[in-house]
Design an enzyme around this catalytic site. Structure first.
Site, PDB file in Angstrom:
ATOM      1  N   CYS A  93       0.862  -1.161  -0.116  1.00  0.00           N
ATOM      2  CA  CYS A  93       0.026   0.057   0.090  1.00  0.00           C
ATOM      3  C   CYS A  93       0.822   1.222   0.038  1.00  0.00           C
ATOM      4  O   CYS A  93       1.847   1.231  -0.693  1.00  0.00           O
ATOM      5  CB  CYS A  93      -0.828   0.031   1.107  1.00  0.00           C
ATOM      6  N   ARG A 112      -1.924  -0.943   5.668  1.00  0.00           N
ATOM      7  CA  ARG A 112      -3.435  -1.717   4.909  1.00  0.00           C
ATOM      8  C   ARG A 112      -3.066  -2.662   4.359  1.00  0.00           C
ATOM      9  O   ARG A 112      -3.924  -3.815   4.542  1.00  0.00           O
ATOM     10  CB  ARG A 112      -3.742  -0.590   3.871  1.00  0.00           C
TER      11      ARG A 112
END
Length: 276
Positions: free
Chosen positions: A236, A241
């Site tokens: 990410c 994430r």
């Protein structure tokens, strides 16, 4: 004690109740339960027996790069502070639809300690099921667990550049669509790693922050031709994430899952890396 990587709150609640019934502490049961939310959230209420962990120790920053693999001093400080000892099952949770607990699972794997569990849906899911919450802070001795970096679940930008044409490689970008297509630029250059497919990290979660069922997860990956036998690279912006994606893939049985160290904050800030 062997627990699954993805742990259901009711399963954990039953385990904690059994330990209490037996008159044991979590340490005596070789469990280390860590809350990775803010200190304020922890003080307001947490799972019985949980200690607070400093999620900042799970990241290393070399500006403009963030989210790099933490060094051994950071990791071992974190483990000592939460009272972890060799043989403990480390169970981590955050607020739900958050990333620190999954980040810890990745770090533990990188340091060769694959005895971790991620609480599915985090504290929000625990609360939604009306499970016990306390403000009592357990007394915890300094942990003696000391680990060394192995790093076989991380890949450098240099190594990835050399593997971009490999037919056994799948690259999964889990940022927003705008970050992927380069209209939301958070590094010197926007875009994505050539050959990467897109699947926003939150697509793997339901509205309560729990992982979707295995069939739904696998169907979404199949649609993107992310095969279990592949080496799968996830990223990410700073591998927060994508740490949740890492946990989901490992849960599904993908064996060779690696994170791009520094993620797009590394790749997108370099002039020698190709961008699409």
């Amino acid at each position: 004690m062997s627990l699954p990587l993805v742990l259901d709150p009711k399963e954990l609640a039953t385990l904690l109740a059994d330990i209490q019934t037996e008159g044991n502490t979590l340490a005596q049961a070789h469990l280390c339960l860590v809350d990775l939310r803010s200190e304020e959230a922890y003080a307001a209420g947490h799972l019985p027996g949980a200690v607070h962990g400093d999620a900042a120790l799970l990241n290393r920053v070399e500006s403009p790069m963030g989210g790099l693999m933490p060094d051994p001093e950071q990791v071992n400080t974190f483990l000592a502070d939460i009272g972890a000892n060799l043989g403990d099952q480390i169970i981590a949770y955050d607020g739900g639809r958050e990333t620190p607990a999954a980040r810890l699972m990745w770090v533990l794997d990188a340091y060769g300690y694959e005895v971790g569990s991620w609480l599915n849906g985090g504290f929000a899911n625990w609360q939604a099921q009306a499970l016990p919450v306390t403000q009592a802070v357990p007394s915890v001795d300094k942990g003696q667990l000391s680990l060394s970096l192995i790093g076989d679940n991380v890949i450098s930008a240099e190594a990835l550049m050399g593997e971009l044409d490999s037919p056994q490689l799948s690259i999964l970008d889990v940022r927003s669509a705008a970050e992927f297509n380069g209209t939301d630029v958070r590094s010197a250059i926007g875009g994505h790693v050539p050959g990467a497919c897109h699947m926003e990290w939150s697509e793997m979660l339901d509205e309560q922050g729990r992982l979707l069922d295995d069939d739904a997860l696998q169907s979404a990956l199949d649609a993107r031709q992310i095969k279990p036998e592949d080496t799968v690279i996830v990223y990410c912006q700073t591998h927060q994430r994508s740490a949740v994606t890492y946990v989901a893939l490992r849960h599904l049985g993908y064996e060779d899952v690696r994170a791009l160290d520094g993620a797009w904050s590394n790749w997108g800030n370099r002039t020698d890396t190709p961008k699409a």
